[in-house]
Design a protein around this motif. Structure first.
Motif, short mmCIF file in Angstrom:
data_model
loop_
_atom_site.label_atom_id
_atom_site.label_comp_id
_atom_site.label_asym_id
_atom_site.label_seq_id
_atom_site.Cartn_x
_atom_site.Cartn_y
_atom_site.Cartn_z
N VAL A 76 0.84 -1.19 0.00
CA VAL A 76 0.00 0.00 0.00
C VAL A 76 0.88 1.25 0.00
O VAL A 76 2.08 1.17 0.27
CB VAL A 76 -0.96 -0.01 1.22
CG1 VAL A 76 -1.77 -1.29 1.25
CG2 VAL A 76 -0.21 0.18 2.54
N ALA A 77 0.26 2.38 -0.33
CA ALA A 77 1.03 3.65 -0.38
C ALA A 77 0.08 4.82 -0.22
O ALA A 77 -1.14 4.68 -0.39
CB ALA A 77 1.75 3.76 -1.73
N GLY A 78 0.67 5.97 0.07
CA GLY A 78 -0.09 7.22 0.05
C GLY A 78 0.01 7.82 -1.35
O GLY A 78 1.08 7.74 -1.98
N ALA A 136 -1.97 10.80 1.84
CA ALA A 136 -0.67 11.32 2.31
C ALA A 136 -0.80 12.75 2.85
O ALA A 136 0.18 13.51 2.85
CB ALA A 136 0.39 11.25 1.21
N PHE A 187 -5.39 5.48 6.43
CA PHE A 187 -4.53 4.30 6.38
C PHE A 187 -5.14 3.18 7.24
O PHE A 187 -5.29 2.04 6.77
CB PHE A 187 -3.12 4.67 6.87
CG PHE A 187 -2.19 3.50 6.99
CD1 PHE A 187 -1.49 3.04 5.88
CD2 PHE A 187 -2.01 2.85 8.20
CE1 PHE A 187 -0.64 1.95 5.98
CE2 PHE A 187 -1.16 1.77 8.31
CZ PHE A 187 -0.47 1.32 7.20
N ALA A 216 -4.20 11.22 6.65
CA ALA A 216 -3.62 9.94 6.20
C ALA A 216 -3.60 8.86 7.30
O ALA A 216 -3.92 7.70 7.00
CB ALA A 216 -2.21 10.17 5.65
N SER A 261 -3.78 3.66 -0.06
CA SER A 261 -4.53 3.51 1.20
C SER A 261 -4.91 4.86 1.80
O SER A 261 -5.74 4.93 2.70
CB SER A 261 -3.68 2.75 2.21
OG SER A 261 -2.45 3.43 2.43
N ASP A 262 -4.27 5.93 1.32
CA ASP A 262 -4.50 7.25 1.94
C ASP A 262 -3.99 8.33 1.01
O ASP A 262 -3.28 8.05 0.04
CB ASP A 262 -3.80 7.33 3.30
CG ASP A 262 -2.30 7.13 3.17
OD1 ASP A 262 -1.61 8.13 2.92
OD2 ASP A 262 -1.82 5.98 3.27
N GLN A 277 9.70 7.42 6.58
CA GLN A 277 8.80 8.44 7.09
C GLN A 277 7.39 8.18 6.55
O GLN A 277 7.24 7.91 5.36
CB GLN A 277 9.32 9.77 6.54
CG GLN A 277 8.60 10.99 6.90
CD GLN A 277 9.29 12.19 6.22
OE1 GLN A 277 8.72 12.74 5.29
NE2 GLN A 277 10.47 12.57 6.63
N PHE A 278 6.38 8.25 7.44
CA PHE A 278 4.98 8.17 6.98
C PHE A 278 4.58 9.57 6.53
O PHE A 278 4.65 10.51 7.31
CB PHE A 278 4.08 7.67 8.12
CG PHE A 278 2.67 7.41 7.69
CD1 PHE A 278 2.30 6.19 7.13
CD2 PHE A 278 1.71 8.41 7.81
CE1 PHE A 278 1.00 5.97 6.70
CE2 PHE A 278 0.40 8.19 7.39
CZ PHE A 278 0.04 6.96 6.85
N ILE A 279 4.18 9.70 5.27
CA ILE A 279 3.87 11.02 4.70
C ILE A 279 2.44 11.40 5.08
O ILE A 279 1.49 10.70 4.70
CB ILE A 279 3.98 11.01 3.15
CG1 ILE A 279 5.30 10.41 2.67
CG2 ILE A 279 3.78 12.42 2.58
CD1 ILE A 279 6.53 11.14 3.10
N GLY A 333 3.83 7.47 -2.35
CA GLY A 333 4.89 7.49 -1.34
C GLY A 333 4.73 6.35 -0.36
O GLY A 333 3.61 6.06 0.10
N GLU A 334 5.83 5.69 -0.06
CA GLU A 334 5.81 4.60 0.92
C GLU A 334 7.20 4.43 1.52
O GLU A 334 8.01 5.36 1.43
CB GLU A 334 5.24 3.32 0.30
CG GLU A 334 5.57 3.08 -1.17
CD GLU A 334 6.95 2.55 -1.38
OE1 GLU A 334 7.95 3.11 -0.88
OE2 GLU A 334 7.07 1.56 -2.11
N MET A 335 7.52 3.27 2.09
CA MET A 335 8.72 3.20 2.92
C MET A 335 9.67 2.05 2.57
O MET A 335 10.58 1.76 3.35
CB MET A 335 8.29 3.12 4.40
CG MET A 335 7.42 4.32 4.80
SD MET A 335 6.84 4.28 6.49
CE MET A 335 8.36 4.45 7.41
N1 ADE Z 1 2.19 3.64 3.23
C1 ADE Z 1 0.87 3.89 3.09
N2 ADE Z 1 0.60 5.20 3.19
C2 ADE Z 1 1.79 5.81 3.42
C3 ADE Z 1 2.15 7.14 3.63
N3 ADE Z 1 1.24 8.13 3.64
N4 ADE Z 1 3.46 7.41 3.85
C4 ADE Z 1 4.37 6.41 3.84
N5 ADE Z 1 4.07 5.14 3.66
C5 ADE Z 1 2.78 4.83 3.44
#
Ligand code: ADE
Length: 228
Positions: A75-77, A198, A206, A202, A195-196, A150-152, A170-172
């Motif tokens: 998943v990612a923002g 960002a 998330f 978020a 998922s969000d 970093q969670f954005i 963006g993700e990690m």
């Molecule tokens: N994974 C899912 N949403 C994220 C976010 N907003 N920042 C970093 N990793 C994520």
């Protein structure tokens, strides 16, 4: 052997359920679940969150399991107005957005030694995933995925990542896996379902959507394995 990496348990749970003839090893605290998926040899691992865990996982898959391809599913923002919750970001490249030696005169994001900002990912795999998304009714976009420890969750950061790197999500983890794959000549692609947004909400989005959208990523990954 194809390697599949997800950072969190929800990102690999559905795929692990599908494996047959399973064998499990624990290396550096990461469980590597080997088996067959639709008759193909795969190894699935939950790396843990962040760049270092993901890099350990990818390098282990290459050295110990001799994987010929690595897929990062998760998943990612979103970092673009073209993708929203439930849509699919497909990597054409990855950046490590928190790599910063600009004080020494380098551009932000430059990875010294290999002198790249954007780590290339496999275009043929991206094309296959795009076709799967079209056939399954998921909106998808190919582009750069930005990775950092970093969670954005701020509009400013989201806008900066899009402006600086043209990043769409963006993700990690994927940037560090792409880095490991690049130096080992191993084809790689990241599939990230949004998922969000960002932004400020978020964290709540998330939590609400991670399970549902992680399942979408797993199902696309399963279909990709069928085609390889
Ligand atoms: N994974 C899912 N949403 C994220 C976010 N907003 N920042 C970093 N990793 C994520």
């Amino acid at each position: 052997m194809i390697g599949i990496i997800g950072a969190m348990a929800v990102e690999v749970a559905e795929l692990k359920k599908l494996l047959q003839d399973v064998k499990v090893d624990c290396i550096s605290g990461i469980e590597f679940v080997q088996g067959t998926l639709n008759g193909k040899d795969v190894v699935v691992a939950q790396s843990g969150v962040g760049k270092v865990f993901a890099a350990i996982c990818a390098q282990t898959m290459i050295l110990k399991y001799g994987v010929s391809t690595i897929i990062n599913s998760g998943v990612a923002g979103t970092l673009t107005d073209q993708l929203h919750i439930g849509d699919v970001a497909i990597s054409t490249g990855c950046v490590e957005h928190d790599m910063d030696t600009s004080a020494l005169g380098d551009p932000v994001g430059l990875i010294s030694g290999i002198n790249l900002i954007t780590l290339p990912t496999d275009p043929k795999l991206a094309e296959l995933i795009s076709d799967i998304c079209d056939a399954s009714g998921y909106r998808s976009l190919r582009g750069v995925i930005a990775t950092g420890d970093q969670f954005i969750c701020s509009t400013e950061k989201r806008q900066w990542l899009n402006k600086e790197f043209q990043a769409i999500a963006g993700e990690m983890e994927s940037g560090s896996i792409a880095h490991v794959c690049y130096v080992n000549n191993c084809p790689f692609v990241a599939i990230r379902v949004i998922s969000d947004e960002a932004s400020g909400k978020a964290p709540e989005d998330f939590s609400s959507f991670v399970v549902e959208v992680a399942k979408i990523s797993s199902s696309i990954t399963q279909k990709l394995i069928e085609k390889l």
